[in-house]
Scaffold this motif. Structure first.
Motif, PDB file in Angstrom:
ATOM      1  N   LEU A  63      40.153  53.537  45.129  1.00  0.00           N
ATOM      2  CA  LEU A  63      41.043  52.486  45.617  1.00  0.00           C
ATOM      3  C   LEU A  63      42.096  53.053  46.561  1.00  0.00           C
ATOM      4  O   LEU A  63      42.471  52.437  47.553  1.00  0.00           O
TER       5      LEU A  63
ATOM      6  N   ILE B 410      40.019  53.324  35.892  1.00  0.00           N
ATOM      7  CA  ILE B 410      39.176  53.036  37.054  1.00  0.00           C
ATOM      8  C   ILE B 410      38.129  54.125  37.233  1.00  0.00           C
ATOM      9  O   ILE B 410      37.027  53.870  37.727  1.00  0.00           O
ATOM     10  N   HIS B 415      32.514  50.039  36.700  1.00  0.00           N
ATOM     11  CA  HIS B 415      32.042  48.659  36.908  1.00  0.00           C
ATOM     12  C   HIS B 415      33.053  47.650  36.384  1.00  0.00           C
ATOM     13  O   HIS B 415      33.429  46.711  37.072  1.00  0.00           O
ATOM     14  N   SER B 417      36.127  47.973  35.981  1.00  0.00           N
ATOM     15  CA  SER B 417      37.369  47.937  36.746  1.00  0.00           C
ATOM     16  C   SER B 417      37.206  47.121  38.013  1.00  0.00           C
ATOM     17  O   SER B 417      38.102  46.369  38.385  1.00  0.00           O
ATOM     18  N   LYS B 418      36.036  47.237  38.668  1.00  0.00           N
ATOM     19  CA  LYS B 418      35.844  46.450  39.891  1.00  0.00           C
ATOM     20  C   LYS B 418      35.842  44.957  39.574  1.00  0.00           C
ATOM     21  O   LYS B 418      36.461  44.153  40.283  1.00  0.00           O
TER      22      LYS B 418
END
Lengths: 314, 705
Positions: A63, B410, B415, B417-418
């Motif tokens: 991220l 994360i 998966h 977390s997304k």
């Protein structure tokens, strides 16, 4: 033709944003008796940053790496729906002014998450403060914008600016209130003095810089560029909504050239105002910012009420 | 046909409950199989093998969840069918009271809520097997869980089918009582029993209010009949209509969790198993919204604008209160429960707006507000289910629901977390996701307020719009905090550092399904809005003629000149912008990333304890909005230590809800006081009791004669 123009205008917007940031610095330096860097210094900084290898913390996740691209592209998207040179912008109908606020919220969401990603105290501090300020600023901004959209009875920025232009110079009390509200919000949202100081790295005060402390290289370049875009975006919104005169109504080359000159002049003037206020004011304590923003909200509300009571009365 | 599908959904959910009862009845099931298949020994053999002792409980669980999933599919199909078809289907079932058979009606409003429930139970049925696998069968028997889940879902579906007040209340009670047992499922914890008890009390008080509301309406109907048709035709004076509306608002609002009637919600939702909390928060609250819409828009008919104002103000208080309380919760599921209060508040606010427009004679704008409210109800069901199901997975992996025990997930759970991120973005109403569209529509409705000729209303509505904006901004802050604390940063505990991605495909599938739908309806909201238009057409008599008039790419709620939004084009542009910046900057392989230590100001030794915690993150909010909570902050220092020795400083923070001491404790006290007064009658002396009976008898005789 129209679409091509929209693309060119967006690219121009993106290309001019660093120049505006350079102009802010130049004005401030001159007001504070310092030697100013060249107007092109922000471009040199961006180029330098893109040629450096970015260093990423080993604790960072995907991220953190993807966030700068998202931040930059959503800000660019926000920019693409704001009429800069000409009123008639085809992209303005795909996203109205509420979506514009949504784009900015989108970029902020990822910026704040990126600040939290590495797990340092600085990142968390910046993120927490940014969310606090934006939570107060967003309603104030929407309040100011709603006054405009209710006057023009459209949320499409192209049509709204066109409406103001057709009405001619009418003294509207509601517009004066919302202009002041929007200016206060712009100061807060772009992280200028007295809310945040972009030139400092002092941990007690920093907000934006705290979040992006871990960024370097091209990632930092993108984030910096995005915040310059945001500064220019607010400038253009203020200039073109409240003083739309000079903006091109047709797409002929001479009118467009005139429009470019007009917007550059208006932005240059606005920036001088910003630089003077930044020189005169000191940074506020963090917990005074809420008062500042509630004042902005109050102004927005007054603008709305004066529109309803004074202008839309039947 | 559609009605048949709806019945099938109800029956299948009953069946799933009954199958769960067979969990420990292995011998009798085998006997029954023998009895049924005496003529086909090969079948018998086959079934015998399939139901072997060792795998029997798993088989039954699977069957039960398959039934549930099929119920979901049938409910979805029936729902879409109901939304498309222009006419309501009615029928009568030979059940119920002798003079009042159960009336059934399936129109597009029921269809919409069938669709919501169908999606939710389908997702839950994919998720459930993985979730209950870890349960201890002795402590938490699946028979109980499965039976009451089945009854709960059947109750919700029946509420939507009901077309008379008796049937409605019976299904409503089935739903309430079954969910009580689900809340009390993990009853070994005294806190859970307490939560379940509060839930039961409030559900029943709410039910009484609903019964009274129906009673008021029925007393004006033709011959006091209780069928909805008769209630629709009842002609009430304005005052009595308002009385009925207020009673219904209290009753349904208690179930929906409007502030200050919300207190059961953050207690009850977190303690149920995660997939049940998902159903309660995502779906059961919607049934309450359905009840209010049915009662006010359909049965009462003539909407008064004062109701709209009341609904809008209560909704705004719930929305702001809900999100501010949510922000302060360290417990993940409590936070989500409070956020449901917020979203219900938004739905009621927009419904109120729609009522104002309707009462003031602007039916097209009323339809816009109505569609926005329904769309938000639909969206909230999607993302809240996703969040609760995700919370269940995380609870399994981290063994905690405290978000300050998590961090860094994360990397451990890529998966989940997304998918969780998509839900967080959606609930924060970011563009390209579904939560944004409904909020955008709400703003568009609010901005058309200029057509009203009442200046007070004209200034009230924009203030409400600003409250909505503040709610959205606070929601973004809340869910940024949630995602940041749970998934980003460094793991704060040993469990979080050792967490692993769930291996169960079904659980991940159900999450992906919901996330996909969030995205789909964010990009193509026109799909849903066209369906919702039918509901507005049937209920309000008006629809949005121009919503998708400019083609499927565009959403133009009023007209193209006033406002337009095109998510596909935005997505396309975003992809181009993102792609260009990514490609351009990534072209030089020598410029790849370099990994290094985190910047620690040159001191060295960053630890996870130095990160911001969730209470630190929300500290500015706590200070700015300090009047909203009861904040109990204590700092204790050990005497005689160095002033800056941090290990000797103990910090404690409790953030509480105002409604307990202000509203509920006085009620509790007065109830106790009255009970004490009444108890004076109980002397324990038989002669006194006999004289009570005697005098009562005399009194009654006197009354009769």
């Amino acid at each position: 033709m129209n679409v091509l123009f929209a693309i060119i205008q967006t690219l121009l917007f993106i290309a001019l944003a660093p120049l505006l940031a350079g102009w802010v610095k130049w004005c401030k330096c001159h007001l504070q008796n310092r030697r100013a860097p060249s107007l092109l210094q922000p471009y040199r900084d961006l180029i330098k940053l893109t040629h450096k290898q970015p260093v990423v913390s080993k604790d960072a996740s995907w991220l953190f790496i993807i966030a700068p691209y998202i931040i930059f592209s959503t800000t660019a998207l926000a920019v693409s729906v704001v009429p800069l040179l000409a009123v008639d912008l085809p992209t303005a109908s795909s996203a109205d002014v509420i979506v514009l606020v949504g784009f900015l919220a989108f970029a902020r969401f990822f910026l704040v998450l990126a600040g939290l990603d590495v797990g340092t105290a600085f990142g968390g501090m910046g993120s927490s403060r940014e969310m606090t300020i934006s939570a107060m600023a967003e309603p104030a901004m929407l309040m100011a914008v709603f006054t405009l959209t209710m006057t023009a009875s459209t949320t499409n920025l192209s049509f709204a600016i066109d409406h103001v232009l057709q009405e001619g110079l009418v003294l509207r009390p509601s517009f004066i209130f919302s202009l002041s509200a929007l200016m206060l919000v712009a100061v807060a949202e772009t992280g200028r003095i007295p809310v945040d100081n972009p030139a400092t790295h002092l941990e007690l005060t920093m907000i934006h810089e705290a979040m992006i402390l871990e960024y370097s290289g091209r990632h930092l370049a993108l984030i910096e560029w995005a915040s310059q875009l945001k500064l220019m975006l607010y400038g253009v919104l203020i200039a073109n909504i409240f003083f739309p005169w000079g903006i091109a109504e047709t797409l002929s080359l001479s009118v467009l050239g005139y429009g470019l000159l007009a917007i550059m002049g208006k932005l240059a003037l606005l920036v001088v105002v910003l630089a003077i206020s930044e020189t005169l004011l000191a940074k506020m304590r963090l917990f005074r910012v809420q008062e500042f923003l509630s004042f902005a909200y109050l102004l927005g509300l007054l603008g709305m009420l004066s529109h309803i009571i004074l202008e839309a009365a039947r | 046909m559609i009605l048949f599908l709806a019945y099938a959904a109800v029956l299948l959910s009953f069946l799933s409950g009954i199958l769960a009862l067979l969990m420990r009845q292995h011998c009798s099931v085998i006997k029954w199989v023998h009895y049924c298949c005496t003529k086909r020994p090969d079948w018998q053999q086959c079934l015998n093998n399939w139901l072997e002792q060792s795998v029997y409980p798993q088989r039954i669980q699977q069957l039960s969840f398959i039934c549930l999933g099929m119920a979901g599919v049938f409910a979805m199909i029936a729902g879409v069918g109901g939304l498309i078809s222009e006419q309501a289907m009615t029928a009568q079932l030979p059940l119920g009271l002798p003079w009042l058979p159960w009336h059934v009606r399936f129109d597009s409003l029921s269809g919409l809520f069938f669709l919501i429930i169908g999606i939710a139970i389908f997702a839950v049925s994919c998720y459930g097997p993985g979730y209950v696998k870890g349960n201890n069968e002795q402590e938490h028997p699946f028979a109980v869980l499965g039976l009451f889940s089945g009854l709960f879902i059947a109750g919700m579906l029946l509420v939507l089918l009901a077309d008379d007040a008796f049937f409605f209340m019976i299904s409503w009670e089935l739903m309430s009582v079954a969910s009580y047992f689900l809340v009390a499922f993990q009853h070994e914890n005294s806190a859970n029993r307490h939560a379940a008890f509060i839930y039961l009390i409030m559900a029943e008080v709410g039910a009484i209010a609903i019964i009274l509301a129906f009673g008021v309406l029925a007393s004006f109907s033709d011959g006091g009949a209780f069928t909805f048709d008769a209630l629709r035709n009842a002609s009430l004076s304005d005052t009595w209509a308002s009385v009925a509306f207020v009673l219904a608002l209290v009753g349904f609002g208690m179930k929906a969790g409007l502030v200050p009637l919300h207190v059961w919600l953050p207690e009850a939702h977190p303690v149920a198993p995660s997939h049940i909390s998902a159903l309660m928060s995502g779906v059961m609250l919607k049934v309450a919204v359905y009840g209010l819409i049915r009662f006010s828009f359909d049965l009462l008919g003539d909407i008064q604008w004062q109701w709209g104002v009341a609904l809008m103000i209560i909704g705004a208080i719930s929305a702001l209160g809900g999100i501010l309380y949510a922000m302060m919760q360290p417990n993940l599921k409590r936070l989500l429960a409070y956020s449901s209060v917020e979203n219900i508040g938004i739905i009621f606010m927009v419904l109120g707006l729609s009522m104002i427009f309707l009462a003031k004679g602007h039916p097209t704008l009323a339809a816009l507000g109505f569609v926005a409210a329904l769309f938000h109800a639909f969206n909230h069901a999607l993302f809240k289910n996703l969040l609760f199901l995700g919370a269940g997975i995380i609870q399994h992996q981290v063994h905690s629901l405290n978000i300050d025990d998590m961090g860094g997930l994360i990397k451990r759970m890529p998966h989940t977390s997304k998918l969780f991120l998509i839900a967080c973005m959606s609930i924060s109403s970011l563009p390209l996701l579904n939560g944004f569209v409904s909020e955008w529509l709400a703003f568009q409705a609010a901005l058309q307020v200029g057509v009203l000729d009442d200046a007070v209303l004209r200034s009230l509505v924009p203030v409400m719009a600003a409250a909505l904006a503040l709610t959205a901004a606070l929601a973004a802050a809340c869910f940024v905090k949630l995602f940041g604390m749970m998934f980003l940063g460094l793991p704060r505990t040993r469990h979080a550092a050792k967490a692993e991605e769930t291996q169960d495909k079904g659980m991940l599938f159900s999450l992906s399904l919901l996330a996909g739908l969030c995205f789909l309806f964010g990009i193509f909201p026109g799909l849903m809005i066209n369906l919702l238009d039918n509901v507005a057409l049937q209920l309000l008599g008006h629809s949005l003629p121009n919503a998708t008039a400019a083609g499927w790419l565009w959403l133009t709620p009023v007209s193209a000149e006033k406002a337009s939004y095109s998510a596909p084009i935005v997505l396309f542009l975003a992809a181009i912008a993102g792609g260009i910046s990514y490609r351009y900057l990534r072209r030089d392989p020598a410029m790849a990333l370099r990994e290094s230590e985190t910047w620690d100001c040159g001191f060295g030794g960053l630890t996870p304890r130095m990160q911001y915690t969730s209470s630190a993150f929300t500290m500015p909010f706590r200070r700015i909005f300090s009047k909203v909570w009861i904040i109990d902050e204590t700092i204790t220092k050990q005497p005689g230590t160095m002033p800056l020795q941090v290990t000797d400083i103990h910090y404690e923070l409790h953030v509480n809800d105002h409604s307990w001491p202000k509203l509920y404790q006085p009620i509790e006290k007065s109830v106790n006081r009255i009970a004490r007064l009444v108890s004076r009658m109980q002397t324990g002396n038989i002669r006194v009791y006999l004289s009570y009976s005697f005098f009562t008898l005399i009194f009654l005789l006197w009354v009769i004669s």
